[in-house]
Design an enzyme around this catalytic site. Structure first.
Site, PDB file in Angstrom:
ATOM      1  CD  GLU A 294      -2.200   1.262   3.003  1.00 16.13           C
ATOM      2  OE1 GLU A 294      -1.512   0.760   3.932  1.00 16.13           O
ATOM      3  OE2 GLU A 294      -3.313   1.783   3.185  1.00 16.13           O
TER       4      GLU A 294
ATOM      5  CG  ASN B 163      -4.679   3.995   0.538  1.00 15.75           C
ATOM      6  OD1 ASN B 163      -3.993   3.396  -0.279  1.00 15.75           O
ATOM      7  ND2 ASN B 163      -4.461   3.933   1.848  1.00 15.75           N
TER       8      ASN B 163
ATOM      9  CB  CYS C  21      -3.996  -1.434   4.590  1.00 14.33           C
ATOM     10  SG  CYS C  21      -3.344  -1.308   6.272  1.00 14.33           S
TER      11      CYS C  21
ATOM     12  CE  LYS D 265      -7.031   1.287   3.863  1.00 17.45           C
ATOM     13  NZ  LYS D 265      -5.738   1.727   4.487  1.00 17.45           N
TER      14      LYS D 265
ATOM     15  CD  GLU E 142      -5.186   4.857   5.594  1.00 15.41           C
ATOM     16  OE1 GLU E 142      -5.829   4.504   4.597  1.00 15.41           O
ATOM     17  OE2 GLU E 142      -4.634   4.052   6.364  1.00 15.41           O
TER      18      GLU E 142
ATOM     19  CG  ASN F 166       2.081   1.558   4.787  1.00 17.45           C
ATOM     20  OD1 ASN F 166       3.261   1.859   4.864  1.00 17.45           O
ATOM     21  ND2 ASN F 166       1.438   1.470   3.623  1.00 17.45           N
TER      22      ASN F 166
END
Lengths: 332, 332
Positions: A47, A110, A182, A128, A148, A207
């Site tokens: 990612e 993302n 993720c 994402k 995020e 991550n």
């Protein structure tokens, strides 16, 4: 009939805040060369592979923030990253890679793309869906942020399974694949939507902080115990979801210690549809893990315990798609 | 604030085909007495606790088949089983127990009830939604059948979470609970529907064969390896689903070797919302496993990683509730 292909996760170690993107891309290309030597057909990168994991930083300047994003409609033409895609094409290796995407309208996502070497282009993009973290930074200046929800919008492309035209198994039929990113791996809904499309291989980068417990009200665990706990959860959800959704999974970590202080777990792995770890990273550095997998092994789960058509009962699942949060039953 | 209660799984060893139901119930009462000595407030018994696991047998006689079922609207008044409920009431212990239910209209269900000692009655009933196995017996007379789809209808009561009026924690608020049965534990949809209602404790019994691989086209695994694999899958889904749904779970096995030939796994366990096994059976016989759990530990998951209201994205989940089986993407 067996349907064998050789796949890899390209784990990437520390990427510091001031890392040069072209130098980071050279590390990715080095891993790709190792993959080529090992006859790998598909490499899964992490990612947000191209930079440090910047959502840990509270960045107020849009100009600075934008240095972490890729701009433009086609990442394969992004000057810093183009050499990676060119090399993938030259080597005939498909790649899945995550990055921060800035769209023309200014939105951030993302994102992961699947680049088909035989098609010579990106054939699938995923944004994402399950963004962790918060919009606002912590007041404690020593806390590690997870912003995020500030920097990205939730993905708007759904979970679309696809077949790669050139990813030939040695038997009949190419694998059906899907991308997660993720935190998505902890949400069985994501795996289910893909496997309702017959997905046989799910790919994701991550991550994941080794020592994040301090964010959430403290912990009595030592740093080593915190890292073990984070790894335990990461493995647990990958193994269980691979089993419960009868698919292979390939996960790739951005790991190691960024900027001497932000420690991320490793544990990149390739997991079978029976939930067993077939290959796993031994380091927290740049490392390629490789496995020959037989996609036909998904049939056992898909035709037996997890034969959706015979066993699922959608009439009992209604709230899953109409209710986001918890609604408690009335007190008796 | 902590919310501690003491719970138990009452694992039950071999129950042969010709076992006397009153004698089996006496074994359950013996486990209940042990629970009372240990100040247990809730005991979870297995699936189809009262008889051998008869879906392994192809039984053509309705009269014989009906001996494995409980008839009548209220199981607490079933003559053979009434002593168990009477003792639960006398001891002030809530119980969750599975049995085969024959309704007045002749339908069969694989059912669990939750009996509240303080209410003096069943306050929740669940009928197994995910029935494994087949309708038709195997042609091979040496194969072990799994005929749940023949003998039972899929549960028609949904997944209804509830609070038990007398199951007091030492803090504010009673736990929100739900029942699953055996194969349901492998389906995250079931856990999700319960935890969308805030469920903090899920309870389930199971009858899981140790050596079922021969049913599905053979295996190269030894009998010991087959049993380890079955236990691995059972633990994996309980641990991962407890974590991904931020709830405790209590599982109880009907286990041991029935009739000298049908070997069922043990592994009854109590698992935390972080996915860790807190207590686990050491035998494949009648065995009580006990743990004091703090229901408040669910908050960590429910308010952070798995805060549904902040993180779930139902707009991406649509097919989960409208599509039962697999629909593959079009070939590129």
């Amino acid at each position: 009939m067996s349907r064998k292909i050789t796949v890899a996760a390209a784990q990437v170690g520390a990427v510091h805040k001031d890392a040069s993107k072209p130098e980071t891309v050279q590390r990715l290309i080095k891993l790709l060369h190792e993959a080529a030597e090992k006859k790998v057909q598909l490499v899964v990168y992490p990612e947000c592979t191209l930079t440090t994991f910047f959502p840990r930083h509270f960045i107020e300047s849009r100009e600075e923030l934008d240095t972490y994003f890729e701009h433009g409609a086609d990442i394969t033409q992004s000057p810093d990253v183009k050499p990676l895609f060119d090399e993938a094409k030259a080597q005939g290796i498909d790649i899945c890679i995550g990055y921060a995407e800035r769209t023309p309208d200014g939105s951030g996502y993302n994102t992961s793309v699947y680049y088909s070497a035989s098609a010579g282009k990106v054939i699938s993009k995923y944004r994402k869906v399950h963004l962790p973290g918060r919009v606002e930074p912590f007041e404690d200046p020593n806390a590690t942020n997870q912003l995020e929800k500030r920097y990205f919008k939730p993905g708007d492309l759904g979970f679309k399974a696809f077949r790669a035209p050139g990813l030939k198994t040695d038997g009949k039929g190419d694998p059906i694949m899907g991308m997660l990113i993720c935190n998505d791996r902890r949400w069985p809904e994501a795996w289910r939507v893909y496997t309702l499309q017959g997905a046989e291989i799910l790919m994701f980068g991550y991550n994941t902080g080794s020592h994040m417990s301090h964010l959430w009200g403290g912990t009595s665990m030592s740093p080593e115990e915190q890292e073990q706990e984070a790894l335990f959860h990461s493995r647990l959800v990958q193994q269980a979801n691979s089993y419960m959704h009868a698919c292979f999974s390939i996960s790739s970590a951005r790991c190691g210690v960024d900027d001497g202080k932000y420690d991320l777990i490793g544990g990149s792995s390739i997991v079978s549809p029976e939930g067993h770890v077939i290959a796993e990273a031994k380091t927290k550095e740049d490392e390629l893990i490789v496995a020959e997998i037989d996609v036909a092994e998904c049939r056992k789960g898909k035709e037996r315990t997890f034969d959706y058509a015979r066993h699922r009962r959608v009439e009992a699942y209604g709230v899953i798609t109409v209710q986001t949060g918890i609604v408690e039953p009335e007190l008796l």
